[in-house]
Design a protein around this motif. Structure first.
Motif, short mmCIF file in Angstrom:
data_model
loop_
_atom_site.label_atom_id
_atom_site.label_comp_id
_atom_site.label_asym_id
_atom_site.label_seq_id
_atom_site.Cartn_x
_atom_site.Cartn_y
_atom_site.Cartn_z
N PRO A 93 0.82 -1.21 0.00
CA PRO A 93 0.00 0.00 0.00
C PRO A 93 0.85 1.26 0.00
O PRO A 93 1.92 1.31 0.59
N VAL A 94 0.35 2.28 -0.69
CA VAL A 94 0.99 3.60 -0.66
C VAL A 94 0.41 4.34 0.54
O VAL A 94 -0.57 5.07 0.43
N GLY A 95 0.97 4.11 1.69
CA GLY A 95 0.49 4.71 2.92
C GLY A 95 1.21 4.12 4.10
O GLY A 95 2.05 3.22 3.96
N PHE A 96 0.89 4.62 5.28
CA PHE A 96 1.54 4.17 6.50
C PHE A 96 0.47 3.92 7.56
O PHE A 96 -0.55 4.61 7.59
N PRO A 97 0.68 2.95 8.43
CA PRO A 97 -0.35 2.64 9.43
C PRO A 97 -0.62 3.84 10.34
O PRO A 97 0.29 4.54 10.76
N ASP A 98 -1.92 4.06 10.61
CA ASP A 98 -2.27 5.03 11.63
C ASP A 98 -2.60 4.27 12.91
O ASP A 98 -2.25 3.11 13.07
N GLY A 99 -3.28 4.90 13.84
CA GLY A 99 -3.57 4.23 15.11
C GLY A 99 -4.40 2.99 14.96
O GLY A 99 -4.37 2.09 15.80
N ALA A 100 -5.18 2.89 13.88
CA ALA A 100 -6.03 1.71 13.66
C ALA A 100 -5.32 0.64 12.85
O ALA A 100 -5.93 -0.34 12.43
N GLU A 101 -4.00 0.83 12.60
CA GLU A 101 -3.20 -0.12 11.83
C GLU A 101 -3.72 -0.30 10.41
O GLU A 101 -3.65 -1.38 9.83
N THR A 102 -4.26 0.74 9.83
CA THR A 102 -4.67 0.72 8.43
C THR A 102 -3.90 1.79 7.68
O THR A 102 -3.50 2.80 8.27
N PRO A 103 -3.67 1.59 6.38
CA PRO A 103 -2.93 2.61 5.63
C PRO A 103 -3.65 3.95 5.67
O PRO A 103 -4.86 4.03 5.49
N ASP A 104 -2.86 5.01 5.93
CA ASP A 104 -3.42 6.36 6.02
C ASP A 104 -3.66 6.87 4.60
O ASP A 104 -2.71 7.01 3.82
N PRO A 105 -4.92 7.18 4.24
CA PRO A 105 -5.20 7.60 2.86
C PRO A 105 -4.89 9.07 2.60
O PRO A 105 -5.09 9.54 1.49
N ARG A 106 -4.44 9.81 3.60
CA ARG A 106 -4.36 11.26 3.46
C ARG A 106 -3.02 11.76 2.94
O ARG A 106 -2.85 12.95 2.74
N ILE A 107 -2.03 10.91 2.76
CA ILE A 107 -0.72 11.40 2.33
C ILE A 107 -0.78 11.87 0.88
O ILE A 107 -1.44 11.27 0.04
N GLN A 108 -0.08 12.96 0.60
CA GLN A 108 -0.03 13.56 -0.73
C GLN A 108 1.39 14.05 -0.98
O GLN A 108 2.14 14.31 -0.04
N ALA A 109 1.75 14.17 -2.25
CA ALA A 109 3.08 14.65 -2.62
C ALA A 109 2.96 15.79 -3.63
O ALA A 109 1.96 15.91 -4.35
N ASP A 110 3.99 16.62 -3.66
CA ASP A 110 4.07 17.66 -4.69
C ASP A 110 4.43 17.07 -6.04
O ASP A 110 3.94 17.53 -7.08
N LEU A 111 5.30 16.07 -6.02
CA LEU A 111 5.82 15.52 -7.27
C LEU A 111 6.11 14.03 -7.10
O LEU A 111 6.77 13.64 -6.14
N ALA A 112 5.60 13.21 -8.02
CA ALA A 112 5.97 11.80 -8.09
C ALA A 112 7.00 11.64 -9.19
O ALA A 112 6.81 12.13 -10.32
N LEU A 113 8.09 10.97 -8.89
CA LEU A 113 9.14 10.67 -9.86
C LEU A 113 9.14 9.16 -10.04
O LEU A 113 9.55 8.41 -9.15
N VAL A 114 8.66 8.72 -11.19
CA VAL A 114 8.33 7.31 -11.40
C VAL A 114 9.13 6.75 -12.57
O VAL A 114 8.95 7.18 -13.72
N GLY A 115 10.01 5.81 -12.28
CA GLY A 115 10.69 5.08 -13.33
C GLY A 115 9.81 3.94 -13.79
O GLY A 115 9.25 3.20 -12.98
N VAL A 116 9.65 3.78 -15.12
CA VAL A 116 8.77 2.75 -15.66
C VAL A 116 9.55 1.80 -16.56
O VAL A 116 10.67 2.09 -16.98
N GLY A 117 8.92 0.66 -16.85
CA GLY A 117 9.57 -0.33 -17.70
C GLY A 117 9.42 -0.05 -19.17
O GLY A 117 10.27 -0.45 -19.98
N SER A 118 8.34 0.64 -19.56
CA SER A 118 8.15 0.96 -20.97
C SER A 118 7.13 2.07 -21.12
O SER A 118 6.31 2.32 -20.23
#
Length: 281
Positions: free
Chosen positions: A177-202
């Motif tokens: 998951p793209v997230g980190f556990p919160d107090g309920a041990e579930t991925p936190d859906p609130r994280i956001q970024a200014d920029l994603a730098l993504v290397g791809v295969g094609s």
């Protein structure tokens, strides 16, 4: 100083006449040219072809690797120009198209400003990017790469997070998951970024960005969705190819950073999709 081998003059590969003993330098030049021609070969295959022992082939491959003519792998060798594959270890893939990846990394780093929040996926091109972020300050970086933290300059990073999940040892990466556990041990859906730098295969004109692993594709898609802007990083050997799992359509990225101008049809498709092409100098 030992002279470098003149490989171009030996193309295409030819067998020495039967009963003629090859000089070691000549055999090594033919060996390097043969690996360049076929892309990848095992020690056993090379020993049979050149009619020498496997120990001799291993020594030749070690020497040719040290001289930069090919890349030594466990059990054989691959050409410098071969297309990287997931089964190649990270150290091997890092050395393939290394110059192109370094230029792409430098060009992508120019998109990063001080204080940004970045999502960066695991890959050899993004490792090159990390090495070009030394002049930036106060970055927050979230990544699924186990190797990337060691490549970042400590002075550049305010906070560093590594996504959890299953570990792909060959890629030195987590998938989950793209997230980190919160107090309920579930991925936190609130994280956001200014920029994603993504290397791809094609990168494919008609169907966008691809990778070879289905779970990784889902993770990269989520990184892109959680970012204000997206830069896709891909060297020119990955253009106009299609792999197993689609990450996203062309328009999901704001930038495509590569090392050479793409074919005209792909360039036109990028313009139509609103993707800015960044060709590394």
């Amino acid at each position: 100083m030992r002279p470098r081998l003149a490989l171009a003059s030996l193309w295409p590969v030819t067998q020495a006449p039967e009963g003629t003993r090859r000089l070691p330098a000549g055999r090594k030049a033919e060996l390097a040219a043969y690996v360049a021609e076929v892309g990848e070969a095992s020690v056993a295959r090379l020993a049979e072809r050149f009619e020498v022992s496997v120990d001799t082939i291993r020594r030749d491959l070690d020497s040719l690797d040290a001289d930069g003519h090919l890349i030594r792998t466990h059990g054989g060798a691959v050409s410098q120009a071969a297309s990287p594959r997931p089964e190649f270890g990270l150290d091997v893939r890092t050395r393939m198209q290394a110059g192109a990846k370094d230029r792409i990394g430098a060009a992508a780093a120019a998109l990063v400003a001080d204080g940004m929040v970045l999502m960066v996926n695991a890959g050899t091109t993004t490792l090159a990017l990390a090495r070009h972020l030394g002049e930036r300050r106060e970055l927050t970086v979230a990544t699924n790469s186990l190797r990337l933290p060691a490549e970042l300059a400590p002075a550049s990073v305010r906070d560093l997070y590594v996504f959890g999940g299953s570990v792909r040892l060959a890629a030195q990466a987590t998938v989950g998951p793209v997230g980190f556990p919160d107090g309920a041990e579930t991925p936190d859906p609130r994280i956001q970024a200014d920029l994603a730098l993504v290397g791809v295969g094609s990168v494919c004109e008609g169907s966008g960005y691809w990778t070879s692993n289905l779970a990784e594709a889902a993770m990269l898609r989520d990184m892109m969705h959680r970012s204000e802007r997206v830069a896709v990083l891909a060297d020119s050997s990955k253009l106009e190819r299609r792999l197993f799992a689609q990450i996203a359509d062309l328009g999901a990225a704001d930038y495509l950073v590569t090392d050479a101008a793409p074919p005209p049809s792909l360039a036109a498709a990028l313009v139509e999709a609103g993707v800015e092409l960044v060709v590394a100098p």
